[in-house]
Motif scaffolding. Structure first.
Motif, PDB file in Angstrom:
ATOM      1  N   GLN A 110       0.841  -1.199   0.000  1.00  0.00           N
ATOM      2  CA  GLN A 110       0.000   0.000   0.000  1.00  0.00           C
ATOM      3  C   GLN A 110       0.870   1.241   0.000  1.00  0.00           C
ATOM      4  O   GLN A 110       0.417   2.323   0.345  1.00  0.00           O
ATOM      5  N   GLY A 202      10.905 -12.849   4.056  1.00  0.00           N
ATOM      6  CA  GLY A 202      10.053 -13.786   3.330  1.00  0.00           C
ATOM      7  C   GLY A 202       9.783 -15.022   4.166  1.00  0.00           C
ATOM      8  O   GLY A 202      10.003 -15.011   5.378  1.00  0.00           O
TER       9      GLY A 202
ATOM     10  N   ILE B 192       2.914 -17.409   1.778  1.00  0.00           N
ATOM     11  CA  ILE B 192       3.460 -16.717   2.946  1.00  0.00           C
ATOM     12  C   ILE B 192       4.231 -15.488   2.484  1.00  0.00           C
ATOM     13  O   ILE B 192       5.242 -15.614   1.790  1.00  0.00           O
ATOM     14  N   LEU B 193       3.747 -14.315   2.852  1.00  0.00           N
ATOM     15  CA  LEU B 193       4.481 -13.102   2.496  1.00  0.00           C
ATOM     16  C   LEU B 193       5.788 -13.071   3.267  1.00  0.00           C
ATOM     17  O   LEU B 193       6.864 -12.898   2.710  1.00  0.00           O
ATOM     18  N   THR B 194       5.698 -13.255   4.570  1.00  0.00           N
ATOM     19  CA  THR B 194       6.894 -13.290   5.389  1.00  0.00           C
ATOM     20  C   THR B 194       6.576 -13.944   6.725  1.00  0.00           C
ATOM     21  O   THR B 194       5.415 -14.084   7.098  1.00  0.00           O
ATOM     22  N   ALA B 196       7.329 -13.265  10.448  1.00  0.00           N
ATOM     23  CA  ALA B 196       7.863 -12.240  11.343  1.00  0.00           C
ATOM     24  C   ALA B 196       8.341 -12.864  12.650  1.00  0.00           C
ATOM     25  O   ALA B 196       7.899 -13.943  13.019  1.00  0.00           O
ATOM     26  N   SER B 200       3.647  -8.842  17.236  1.00  0.00           N
ATOM     27  CA  SER B 200       3.590  -7.384  17.052  1.00  0.00           C
ATOM     28  C   SER B 200       4.010  -6.987  15.651  1.00  0.00           C
ATOM     29  O   SER B 200       3.352  -6.185  14.997  1.00  0.00           O
ATOM     30  N   GLU B 201       5.142  -7.539  15.208  1.00  0.00           N
ATOM     31  CA  GLU B 201       5.673  -7.192  13.892  1.00  0.00           C
ATOM     32  C   GLU B 201       4.704  -7.641  12.798  1.00  0.00           C
ATOM     33  O   GLU B 201       4.417  -6.906  11.853  1.00  0.00           O
ATOM     34  N   ALA B 204       1.503  -5.507  12.838  1.00  0.00           N
ATOM     35  CA  ALA B 204       1.763  -4.150  12.351  1.00  0.00           C
ATOM     36  C   ALA B 204       1.837  -4.135  10.829  1.00  0.00           C
ATOM     37  O   ALA B 204       1.257  -3.267  10.169  1.00  0.00           O
ATOM     38  N   LEU B 205       2.521  -5.126  10.249  1.00  0.00           N
ATOM     39  CA  LEU B 205       2.607  -5.205   8.784  1.00  0.00           C
ATOM     40  C   LEU B 205       1.212  -5.392   8.188  1.00  0.00           C
ATOM     41  O   LEU B 205       0.864  -4.801   7.175  1.00  0.00           O
ATOM     42  N   LYS B 208      -0.822  -2.263   8.211  1.00  0.00           N
ATOM     43  CA  LYS B 208      -0.311  -1.320   7.208  1.00  0.00           C
ATOM     44  C   LYS B 208      -0.742  -1.732   5.798  1.00  0.00           C
ATOM     45  O   LYS B 208      -0.412  -1.072   4.824  1.00  0.00           O
ATOM     46  N   GLY B 209      -1.407  -2.877   5.684  1.00  0.00           N
ATOM     47  CA  GLY B 209      -1.912  -3.303   4.388  1.00  0.00           C
ATOM     48  C   GLY B 209      -0.939  -4.092   3.543  1.00  0.00           C
ATOM     49  O   GLY B 209      -1.113  -4.224   2.337  1.00  0.00           O
ATOM     50  N   GLU B 210       0.103  -4.655   4.171  1.00  0.00           N
ATOM     51  CA  GLU B 210       1.089  -5.418   3.403  1.00  0.00           C
ATOM     52  C   GLU B 210       0.530  -6.735   2.873  1.00  0.00           C
ATOM     53  O   GLU B 210       1.002  -7.252   1.876  1.00  0.00           O
TER      54      GLU B 210
END
Lengths: 498, 331
Positions: A110, A202, B192-194, B196, B200-201, B204-205, B208-210
């Motif tokens: 975004q 990733g 899976i994007l990532t 973390a 919390s991390e 938060a991502l 934020k719309g990740e």
């Protein structure tokens, strides 16, 4: 002050601190059966390879960029130069997750750039590491370039040196001497990076530091953690040794005044080149910092207790760190190099666990907790302050070493008449860097803190852990603004003293 | 004996001050004692019932507490430990420092009932995939749909080595896929994007719309409804059932404040404690409450089935399963 005993004090203190961490852990591991027989599995090779690769790339990009930007900053006076230099100090104080979020606000799905950028994987890790470390490299190199005697530039001007000749004859000798140290520092910082590598890595990224943390935390396998630390220690020692071999001691002309004004680099090509370097620098750190302001400005929340606690920890840590760094930087050799990098060689998680075991008899009191947090911060800031002080000391020795020896000026007299006046600026720089770094520290306070000890970074962490990401943004902005203002003031003061 | 004498000597200066009131030292995790966590109100409420003081010692999280106890062993300063979960109670029990709580276990209201005589639950929460309903129109209806779904719709996970929800998701995969878990992980990997390091991390991502999905709790949407007045975040209801996290407390057998510690454990299941849990810890209360749950909690997903390994099963297999996960996602 040059006898072997005084020389050994600073490295001795640091060695003591390390042993205070390692010895109780080793005996704990032995008590529970086996230490060296815990073994290291082959999966570690894969982990090591990725760690080294990302650290190497992050370091190369940060340092190359740092060289060009610091050169532009050193040889040009322009409106906003001081602001830019102060901005470059801000990333040092930012908790990693704050930077990650600021970066996603620009490059993320975004983000401002429309999400075309694949942030997760090596790309994102490099971007975040460069955001953190190219400003550090720049500030350290600017300091190093400042040690070039003013007369040399005047001479070069009279002799009509080309930009290339100036670089080759004046700048390169200084860089040659300091770059290995700066590269080593940044490489170790990137290799030990944890939150960034996991958050942006990733589905499956991992590093040696995560493996050590895992074995200490999840499995509580102290023996394995120690073995992995041993791998890290050996690797680091090899690296530092290699970096030391590369550093040559230059033999520049002596001078009584270091660089204040430069008039070289006036050709159109040089100007265009510097403009390009500065633009890249600004484009790299500007947008994420603006994102930080935008996301935090409406959620500013001032927590006095967290501010006071942060300062109460950071100030003594910075003072102690600079005092130790002073002693280490005076005697530049392999042992002092290693001592300065202690917390990058021995993982803080290992140290903190060992310290806890050693000191737990006293842990009833908040004072012991605070002292150990300050101590860990002191050690963690050490590589930064030594990196600032060492080149300046090398310069003094070159300039005044023989004269002092002839006139038999030593000890307190030398400190008062020669070292302190000449070192004022680098000292202020080192103090500022250690202070800002400790202010932003989350490692020591997380590893050692209890009893409701809340600092600004740990407040950010708490807020994020409670769905309060917006408030965390506000706190982060406050922390950034504080560091920026502080750096700006320090720079002004440094200037008026010149 | 010598050790004791040294300790006593060291404590002498504090003795005068400490004598006035009994102090109950409670190990807990950081977010429990934060200003907006349940800690401050619970401390006040309990101190009203006794002439005593509650001293919170806040550590990072449940695992950090367990490690602190492993380092301290029988000499621990804690009287009560609050904030372990059932994934680690077996390891905690093995330390041999916890005593029986002596509370009637039928007072504990958790899915599947409660029988443990050493640890007492104070809240629970089902894990869930939370999604943004504005960007994800067809959320997965089962874990299998998540695993086999469109790889362009990503999810943010947590690392099972460093995070409790991360471990929860790994265990969830294991309960559903058993021996085929590694294959399922390989199929899931492109989504899976990532991964973390902590909740919390990851969260938060997500906000934020990740990515349109994150691994969190069934109760997460309640926070956004109550505090932010938005219902765009929803939890997906999975047909295989949802993995459960139960948070527990226990008392230290050798504590000098044994009676007070027992009183605190009794207090845990009373409404004075339980009323605070839903809107400060954002978990489900494990005992009777006198204040009705906020309306938002009625809109939450109610898992048809609860999935949970016993503490002993987790303790026995965790290392092997984490290795299996690591191998699967690294290939």
């Amino acid at each position: 002050m040059n006898n072997p005993i005084t020389k050994a004090i600073a490295p001795g203190i640091i060695l003591g601190a390390i042993l205070l961490g390692l010895v109780p852990l080793i005996s704990f591991a032995i008590e529970r059966g086996g230490f060296l027989n815990a073994g290291i599995d082959p999966a570690i090779v894969h982990v090591l390879w990725f760690t080294l690769k990302q650290a190497f790339l992050s370091t190369s990009i940060s340092v190359v960029l740092g060289i060009f930007v610091s050169r532009a900053l050193s040889r040009r006076q322009f409106l906003g130069r001081e602001l830019l230099l102060s901005l470059l100090a801000v990333p040092l104080a930012m908790p990693a997750i704050v930077v990650v979020l600021a970066i996603t606000a620009i490059y993320g799905a975004q983000g401002l750039l429309g999400g075309g950028f694949n942030l997760y994987g090596l790309n994102g890790i490099l971007l975040a590491h460069v955001f953190f470390n190219f400003p550090l490299a720049t500030r350290l190199i600017v300091e190093a370039l400042n040690t070039i005697p003013q007369e040399n530039f005047r001479l070069a001007e009279q002799l009509n040196f080309s930009g290339r000749a100036i670089f080759h004859n004046l700048e390169w000798p200084v860089l040659r001497n300091t770059l290995p140290r700066i590269c080593g520092l940044i490489f170790l910082l990137c290799a030990a990076s944890f939150v960034i590598v996991l958050t942006l890595g990733g589905p499956s990224a991992t590093t040696l530091e995560v493996a050590i943390y895992q074995s200490l935390r999840q499995d509580f396998d102290v023996a394995r953690a120690l073995n992995l630390s041993l791998v890290q220690i050996l690797l680091c020692l090899a690296l530092i040794f290699a970096a030391g071999k590369m550093a040559l001691h230059n033999s520049a002309l002596s001078s009584f005044k270091t660089t204040t004004i430069r008039r070289d680099g006036q050709s159109a090509a040089a100007k265009a080149f510097d403009l390009l370097a500065l633009t890249i620098a600004l484009l790299l750190i500007g947008p994420p910092l603006i994102a930080l302001i935008v996301s935090g400005i409406t959620y500013l929340n001032f927590n006095l207790q967290a501010c006071v606690t942060s300062i109460a920890i950071a100030l003594p840590a910075a003072l102690l760190s600079v005092s130790l760094a002073w002693a280490l930087a005076r005697h530049d050799n392999f042992a002092t190099h290693v001592a300065a990098l202690a917390t990058l060689i021995v993982p803080p998680a290992v140290l903190a666990t060992g310290w806890f075991l050693a000191l737990r008899r006293f842990d009833e009191s908040l004072l012991v907790v605070i002292i150990s947090i300050i101590a860990l911060n002191t050690l963690m800031a050490l590589p930064f302050s030594v990196s600032v002080l060492a080149p300046a000391f090398a310069q003094i020795t070159q300039m005044h070493g023989r004269l002092c020896a002839q006139l038999n000026i030593s000890g307190w007299n030398k400190l008062r008449r020669i070292d302190l006046p000449m070192m004022r600026r680098p000292l202020a720089q080192a103090l500022l860097m250690s202070f800002v770094l400790s202010l932003g520290d989350l490692t020591a306070v997380t590893l050692l803190g209890t009893q409701g000890l809340v600092t600004m970074p740990s407040l950010i962490h708490q807020q994020m852990g409670h769905y309060r990401g917006n408030d965390a943004g506000g706190t982060a902005l406050l922390l950034a603004a504080f560091c920026f203002a502080l750096t700006l003031i320090a720079q002004r003061l440094g200037k008026s003293n010149d | 004996m010598k050790k004791l004498a040294v300790c006593l000597a060291a404590l002498l200066p504090f003795a005068a001050a400490a004598h006035a009131k009994e102090t109950l030292t409670v190990y807990t995790y950081e977010s429990f004692t934060a200003d907006w966590g349940p800690g401050p109100k619970i401390k006040t409420a309990f101190e009203k019932t006794c002439d005593c003081e509650v001293n919170w010692v806040a550590l990072g999280d449940g695992v950090a507490m367990l490690n602190r106890l492993k380092l301290e062993g029988i000499d621990t300063k804690a009287d009560v430990v609050l904030g372990l979960d059932t994934n680690i109670t077996d390891e905690a029990r093995a330390l041999d420092i916890f005593g029986k709580h002596g509370i009637d276990v039928t007072r504990a209201k958790v899915p599947g009932g409660w029988t443990d005589q050493e640890f007492l639950p104070y809240d629970y929460g089902h894990f869930a995939v939370v999604y943004n309903s504005e960007t994800l129109k067809n959320p997965p209806k089962s874990l299998d749909e998540l695993v086999n779904g469109d790889p362009s719709q990503k999810i943010i996970l947590e690392d099972p080595r460093t995070s409790t929800p991360g471990l929860g998701f790994m265990l969830w995969m294991k309960t559903v896929y058993g021996d085929k878990a590694a294959d399922a992980w390989k199929k899931l990997k492109p989504r899976i994007l990532t991964t973390a390091p902590g909740w919390s991390e990851a969260y938060a991502l997500f906000t934020k719309g990740e990515a349109p999905m994150v691994f969190s709790y069934v109760t997460s949407p309640a926070y956004h409804i109550v505090e932010e007045k938005t219902d765009k975040y929803k939890a997906a209801n999975f047909s295989e059932g949802h993995y459960l996290q139960i948070e527990v407390a226990g008392l230290i057998e050798g504590s000098k404040e044994h009676a007070l510690a027992q009183k605190f454990l009794d207090f845990i299941l009373t409404p004075d404690f339980q009323n605070e849990i839903p809107t400060t810890n954002w978990m489900m209360p494990a005992g009777a409450t006198t204040v009705a749950l906020p309306e938002a909690f009625n809109t939450l997903v109610k898992p048809a089935k609860t999935l949970l390994y016993t503490p002993a099963e987790v303790n026995k297999n965790r290392k092997t399963w984490i290795d299996e996960w690591m191998k699967a996602v690294n290939e």
